[in-house]
Design a protein around this motif. Sequence first.
Motif, mmCIF file in Angstrom:
data_model
loop_
_atom_site.group_PDB
_atom_site.id
_atom_site.type_symbol
_atom_site.label_atom_id
_atom_site.label_comp_id
_atom_site.label_asym_id
_atom_site.label_seq_id
_atom_site.Cartn_x
_atom_site.Cartn_y
_atom_site.Cartn_z
ATOM 1 N N CYS A 104 61.086 -11.104 10.524
ATOM 2 C CA CYS A 104 62.300 -11.734 10.009
ATOM 3 C C CYS A 104 63.271 -10.650 9.547
ATOM 4 N N ILE A 105 64.445 -11.088 9.109
ATOM 5 C CA ILE A 105 65.502 -10.162 8.712
ATOM 6 C C ILE A 105 65.598 -10.136 7.190
ATOM 7 N N THR A 106 65.505 -8.948 6.625
ATOM 8 C CA THR A 106 65.632 -8.762 5.185
ATOM 9 C C THR A 106 66.876 -7.939 4.931
ATOM 10 N N GLY A 333 65.472 -13.025 3.644
ATOM 11 C CA GLY A 333 65.426 -12.562 2.271
ATOM 12 C C GLY A 333 66.606 -11.666 1.959
ATOM 13 N N ARG A 334 67.037 -11.722 0.724
ATOM 14 C CA ARG A 334 68.131 -10.851 0.275
ATOM 15 C C ARG A 334 67.696 -10.165 -1.006
ATOM 16 N N ILE A 335 67.867 -8.842 -1.024
ATOM 17 C CA ILE A 335 67.477 -8.049 -2.176
ATOM 18 C C ILE A 335 68.723 -7.310 -2.668
ATOM 19 N N VAL A 336 69.033 -7.476 -3.934
ATOM 20 C CA VAL A 336 70.217 -6.831 -4.488
ATOM 21 C C VAL A 336 69.818 -5.528 -5.163
ATOM 22 N N VAL A 337 70.563 -4.485 -4.866
ATOM 23 C CA VAL A 337 70.379 -3.192 -5.527
ATOM 24 C C VAL A 337 71.662 -2.910 -6.292
ATOM 25 N N VAL A 354 65.114 -9.549 -6.163
ATOM 26 C CA VAL A 354 65.068 -10.437 -4.999
ATOM 27 C C VAL A 354 65.948 -11.640 -5.316
ATOM 28 N N VAL A 355 66.993 -11.826 -4.528
ATOM 29 C CA VAL A 355 67.891 -12.965 -4.759
ATOM 30 C C VAL A 355 67.274 -14.222 -4.156
ATOM 31 N N PHE A 356 66.885 -14.127 -2.907
ATOM 32 C CA PHE A 356 66.098 -15.192 -2.322
ATOM 33 C C PHE A 356 65.226 -14.599 -1.236
ATOM 34 N N ALA A 357 64.098 -15.209 -1.039
ATOM 35 C CA ALA A 357 63.183 -14.765 0.010
ATOM 36 C C ALA A 357 62.204 -15.894 0.249
ATOM 37 N N THR A 358 61.899 -16.128 1.506
ATOM 38 C CA THR A 358 60.964 -17.215 1.779
ATOM 39 C C THR A 358 59.561 -16.849 1.318
#
Lengths: 380, 442
Positions: A104-106, A333-337, A354-358
């Motif tokens: 998947c795409i992160t 998934g989206r991860i904020v730095v 982690v903002v959202f991730a399955t």
Amino acid sequence: MSDLASILPSFVASSPAATCLLSDIEALPLTTADLLSLDALDISRRLGSTSRSSVLDIKRFVANLASALHSDITARASVPAPAFITTRDAHLDRLFGGGIPTQCITEFVGESGAGKSQFLLLLTLTVQLPPHLGGLGRPAVYISTEAPLSTPRLFQLAAALRSSTSSASPSTDRVFSITCSDLETQDHIIRYQLPVLVATHNVGLIVLDSVAANFRVEFERAAGSTNKRAKTAADGSSASASAESGPAQMARRGKDLVVLAGTLRALAIKHNLAVVVANQVSDRFTRNSSSRETLSLDFQSRWFSGWGEDPDDVGEDAKVPALGLVWANLLAGRIVVRRGVDAESGDWRRWVRVVFATWARAGEECGFEIVEGGVKALVS
Amino acid sequence: MAAASPSSHRLFAISASQALGNQPPSTQSVHGHISTSSHNLDHALRGGIPRGKVAEISGPPGSGKTAMAMQMAANALLSGGEVVWIDTSHPLPVSRLVSMVSAHAQPEEDPLSYLSHVQILQAPSLAHLLALFMYPVSSFPPERTALVVVDNIATLFAAAYLPGHDDFNNRKSADRPQHPGGTSSPRGKGSPGPKAALPRDTASTRKFAIMADLMKSLSSLATKRGLAILVLNQMTTKVIPGSGAVLRPAMASPLWVLGLTSRLLVHRNDISPSALSDPSSTPISQIRFVTVLKANGIAHGTETATKDAPVVVIQIQDEGINDVGLVKKSKNTTPPASAPASVSAPAPAATITLRAYTFPQSPVIPTTPMKSPALSPLGPRERSPVRNKRKRGLEAGVIAGSDEEDSDEEWEGGLDDDGLGVELPTPEEGMLGGFVKPAVSG
């Protein structure tokens, strides 16, 4: 109907009549989905009198197509479970729900200098570690669009990793890198060159740093010049001579994003590899939006953009990731730095969340620092 | 199949009055519905998502659609059914499913043993999904399947009918002379080239026709096999004058919505920790708001008018979905007081227990007449409603003129601004169909 080759590359017509029919259908503006849902009689009517295929031929053809799709689904049911790539920090791995998953795409999103690239560089090396050390034992591809790959830092990371794991595998030789400075190149590389490279070298990680840069440049330039026609490699059909308005560009960008994500995701699933993209941010203009409707984009984006989740925290530095909801919908998934001044100590610090991730629990923010061998969580 | 009651083969074999007279025995609610694990949500849905029907959950990224679907999958597994999970974009996080199963499994059971009852399929394109449901094979779905999840449907349609492509470029190019070579795209899916046989047959009409066909197949499979089908949907933006860009479920055509028996919209909202009865065990980041747009076939709201629909507050933990205890009646969670019973809202099944503090006495579902009709056309509210509405309606095969009522409010105050673009905070957000706006594009 020309999407059949991309949906089901293995499909071959079963008989000469079917081959003939296939080429007739190719000329029609029908997708494979249309073929499956339209009545054979309807397809026959669309083919017109030029085609020599009978309704029965069409029926047989569609039935073959459906059964080919069924066997493709059956073949796909046996794919292995997703694997995870480690960050070499136990706390961060736990925060990320085990690491960065394949198939998947992160996305890593943040301002420039926040530390996104540190994660991306690190992952290109840890993916090479053997599975018992948290890697996949496979090489990585680094596609950069802005600054070229930071080789000094990569060498430093590789040396540190080799000594800390006493494993010989992480090597800069096994990081393929390329810089694409415009959208056309990027599209060509991702669509035609990348699949070959991935298959040849059994690549385990594709990094795209950053996904937004070329889109931004392309569309902002087009917006600036009214008589220059906006053109992307992905799309010849809408290259009209007249200047395109903003909404038209945005609509086309949405289309390009869907195609890009589709290409990357197909590779990710086919080869069980991870796709990690960096994304830029822009300033959020309307934070005290007059619209308080619960479902307004402004309001809801506080939770999926990664900024402004806490209503008291919506400060001047609120950001919003580039490419909007269309892109966010395509991510697993989206991860904020983030980098900022710590309220307690007054020092500059970095945080990751982690903002959202399955696959992972979202919400918890963790401070981290960049060290010689990678990233390290700051755990009190 | 063995688990389903015999009546589920022929769902409409009893008359409506008979159905009303028969209070469903408590066992049937076990077989007849799949619980969401939230008492309040189950109550609002009259027991959970019904078997033999199609349900939908929509929501923005990270709102918890997949988590809710996994919880229902876990509940279906725990009650002895099998589950088919159809991935269209990202893989099912099996470890999370296992932790949800093990949270409710008997201690001596191995939660992993349940996984053999989950069939995971990949449908990477719309064609795959259509082949699965419209050209059924005997092996699909497996015999004892209780639940089929499609996660998610919007990605497939976005890939097959690229956003902006059909709506914008084709429509525009139809109005002016074709640019030479402009339509000879190598991948020109559905672009009305010279060979387009039927002028009305644009990509968007095909899209809606396929949505309707797919819904028909889903409903018929659900009815025939007595299984629940849960479809996850994403959100897209529509620009509404006065409100700016507003999120709407991405797949929403009248025929699609008509086929859904339950329709949930999960989103987030501000909530103060002081409103929670147990703030320490309920982190704000785990709280979600579920708007019940449709329950048991009864519409409480549409994607354009959600304010009459009941809202349930739930918590998403690693172990699954839970109710959230609220200290006081919040405006959101309590429907307007109304007459207790009506024909359209049967009494809740006996197995459902109410949380007294959330729903003091009145039923969850308001029985006052709905302000807005169940169906509304797809078209965004546009600047020149008469002309555009007609145009959109015809192309989309939509029942025209059914949104007069709920559009009134959105027009108020929307007339003094420019309607599009300028007031948009982040223009890149709204690249979908909502931007079809001749006044700006011309």
